[in-house]
Design an enzyme around this catalytic site. Sequence first.
Site, PDB file in Angstrom:
ATOM      1  N   ASN A   1       0.819  -1.216   0.000  1.00  0.00           N
ATOM      2  CA  ASN A   1       0.000   0.000   0.000  1.00  0.00           C
ATOM      3  C   ASN A   1       0.852   1.266   0.000  1.00  0.00           C
ATOM      4  O   ASN A   1       0.372   2.342   0.340  1.00  0.00           O
ATOM      5  CB  ASN A   1      -0.909   0.047   1.235  1.00  0.00           C
ATOM      6  CG  ASN A   1      -1.816  -1.139   1.343  1.00  0.00           C
ATOM      7  OD1 ASN A   1      -1.520  -2.084   2.078  1.00  0.00           O
ATOM      8  ND2 ASN A   1      -2.897  -1.129   0.606  1.00  0.00           N
TER       9      ASN A   1
ATOM     10  N   HIS B   1      -4.699  -5.022   8.005  1.00  0.00           N
ATOM     11  CA  HIS B   1      -4.297  -3.716   8.537  1.00  0.00           C
ATOM     12  C   HIS B   1      -4.657  -3.554  10.014  1.00  0.00           C
ATOM     13  O   HIS B   1      -4.526  -2.454  10.556  1.00  0.00           O
ATOM     14  CB  HIS B   1      -4.896  -2.556   7.728  1.00  0.00           C
ATOM     15  CG  HIS B   1      -4.346  -2.454   6.336  1.00  0.00           C
ATOM     16  ND1 HIS B   1      -4.464  -1.330   5.554  1.00  0.00           N
ATOM     17  CD2 HIS B   1      -3.646  -3.345   5.586  1.00  0.00           C
ATOM     18  CE1 HIS B   1      -3.886  -1.527   4.384  1.00  0.00           C
ATOM     19  NE2 HIS B   1      -3.395  -2.748   4.384  1.00  0.00           N
TER      20      HIS B   1
ATOM     21  N   ASN C   1      -2.267  -8.227  -2.488  1.00  0.00           N
ATOM     22  CA  ASN C   1      -3.249  -8.153  -3.569  1.00  0.00           C
ATOM     23  C   ASN C   1      -3.159  -6.872  -4.390  1.00  0.00           C
ATOM     24  O   ASN C   1      -3.706  -6.800  -5.485  1.00  0.00           O
ATOM     25  CB  ASN C   1      -4.675  -8.326  -3.024  1.00  0.00           C
ATOM     26  CG  ASN C   1      -4.986  -7.397  -1.872  1.00  0.00           C
ATOM     27  OD1 ASN C   1      -4.259  -7.365  -0.883  1.00  0.00           O
ATOM     28  ND2 ASN C   1      -6.039  -6.637  -1.992  1.00  0.00           N
ATOM     29  N   HIS C   2      -2.462  -5.856  -3.881  1.00  0.00           N
ATOM     30  CA  HIS C   2      -2.311  -4.621  -4.664  1.00  0.00           C
ATOM     31  C   HIS C   2      -0.988  -4.566  -5.438  1.00  0.00           C
ATOM     32  O   HIS C   2      -0.602  -3.508  -5.940  1.00  0.00           O
ATOM     33  CB  HIS C   2      -2.430  -3.396  -3.751  1.00  0.00           C
ATOM     34  CG  HIS C   2      -3.764  -3.300  -3.068  1.00  0.00           C
ATOM     35  ND1 HIS C   2      -4.949  -3.258  -3.770  1.00  0.00           N
ATOM     36  CD2 HIS C   2      -4.104  -3.265  -1.756  1.00  0.00           C
ATOM     37  CE1 HIS C   2      -5.963  -3.196  -2.913  1.00  0.00           C
ATOM     38  NE2 HIS C   2      -5.480  -3.207  -1.687  1.00  0.00           N
TER      39      HIS C   2
ATOM     40  N   HIS D   1      -0.336 -13.103   3.128  1.00  0.00           N
ATOM     41  CA  HIS D   1      -1.220 -11.951   2.916  1.00  0.00           C
ATOM     42  C   HIS D   1      -2.638 -12.484   2.726  1.00  0.00           C
ATOM     43  O   HIS D   1      -2.998 -12.938   1.636  1.00  0.00           O
ATOM     44  CB  HIS D   1      -0.733 -11.185   1.685  1.00  0.00           C
ATOM     45  CG  HIS D   1      -1.276  -9.808   1.606  1.00  0.00           C
ATOM     46  ND1 HIS D   1      -0.745  -8.768   2.342  1.00  0.00           N
ATOM     47  CD2 HIS D   1      -2.304  -9.283   0.910  1.00  0.00           C
ATOM     48  CE1 HIS D   1      -1.426  -7.665   2.080  1.00  0.00           C
ATOM     49  NE2 HIS D   1      -2.383  -7.955   1.228  1.00  0.00           N
TER      50      HIS D   1
ATOM     51  N   HIS E   1      -2.370  -7.859   5.523  1.00  0.00           N
ATOM     52  CA  HIS E   1      -3.527  -7.534   4.676  1.00  0.00           C
ATOM     53  C   HIS E   1      -4.701  -6.902   5.422  1.00  0.00           C
ATOM     54  O   HIS E   1      -5.341  -5.997   4.893  1.00  0.00           O
ATOM     55  CB  HIS E   1      -4.038  -8.736   3.872  1.00  0.00           C
ATOM     56  CG  HIS E   1      -5.289  -8.445   3.092  1.00  0.00           C
ATOM     57  ND1 HIS E   1      -5.301  -7.576   2.028  1.00  0.00           N
ATOM     58  CD2 HIS E   1      -6.570  -8.883   3.231  1.00  0.00           C
ATOM     59  CE1 HIS E   1      -6.551  -7.517   1.539  1.00  0.00           C
ATOM     60  NE2 HIS E   1      -7.325  -8.286   2.261  1.00  0.00           N
TER      61      HIS E   1
HETATM   62 FE   LIG Z   1      -2.604  -3.863   2.740  1.00  0.00          FE
HETATM   63 FE   LIG Z   2      -3.839  -6.472   0.956  1.00  0.00          FE
END
Ligand SMILES: [Fe+2]
Ligand SMILES: [Fe+2]
Length: 260
Positions: free
Chosen positions: A43, A180, A70-71, A153, A178
């Site tokens: 992120n 957070h 995933n990002h 993650h 993931h």
């Molecule tokens: Fe994240």
């Molecule tokens: Fe994530």
Amino acid sequence: MPRVKLLFVGDVVGSPGRRVLEEVLPGLRKQHEPDWIVVNGENSAGGLGVTEKTAKAFFAMGADAITLGNHAYRHREAYRYLDEEPRIVRPANYVKGNPGRGHTVVEKDGARLGVVNLSGTVFMKAARSPFTEADSILEELDGRTDHVLVDFHAEATSEKVAMGWHLDGRVTACVGTHTHVPTADARVLPGGTAYVSDVGMTGSRDSVIGVRREQALESFRTQMPIRFETADESPWVNAVLIEAAPDGRAQSIEQLLLTP
Ligand SMILES: [Fe+2]
Ligand SMILES: [Fe+2]
């Protein structure tokens, strides 16, 4: 080889996350003298994804490796960098041939750290099971590392806890990312693997998992499309510090939730 200290930093969210990490890290390094620093950077670029610039910022701060999630593929301009920079990993169980790599070995002063990134499959998209993927990666890494860190993650705590047991005794650490939100279950499993379901995030604490809270609230309240921006209020660092024996087994894991 002496005992090894490994610092792992949870998802760094946007420039507020990068800034607070840069602020806190020198003190952390002085106090704990970690041998390895691994940062989840999924992120780090504008709240979503990674770029060459944000990755280089982590390396400049002293990171030895960067994990993603995933990002990973949010920014197209980073694809070539993911292919070329061996110290950055994206989930290994994504489609074969996609940019980047899923595991790596970083070396320093004769020591070798294996870093593996895996994606969960519950409420998340991945091409292959993270469990069998982990097995084949560990087979490949056999004899090539002194310590191994896995960043799992994933969304569901059940899948993460299961991965901890799957890897117990086979890796030094299995840390979750993931969500957070840091979980209170950090411990060393019986086989010698340091485990935590989620390390948490490094970024604005007065947010909704990194997003400006009024925007997230409006989205939940109205169920209308809302443009999300990265929050910057009261940033903090979420990390874990792991100590491991020369044989690769973890001895302790300590959760660090630090405001500047
Ligand atoms: Fe994240
Ligand atoms: Fe994530």
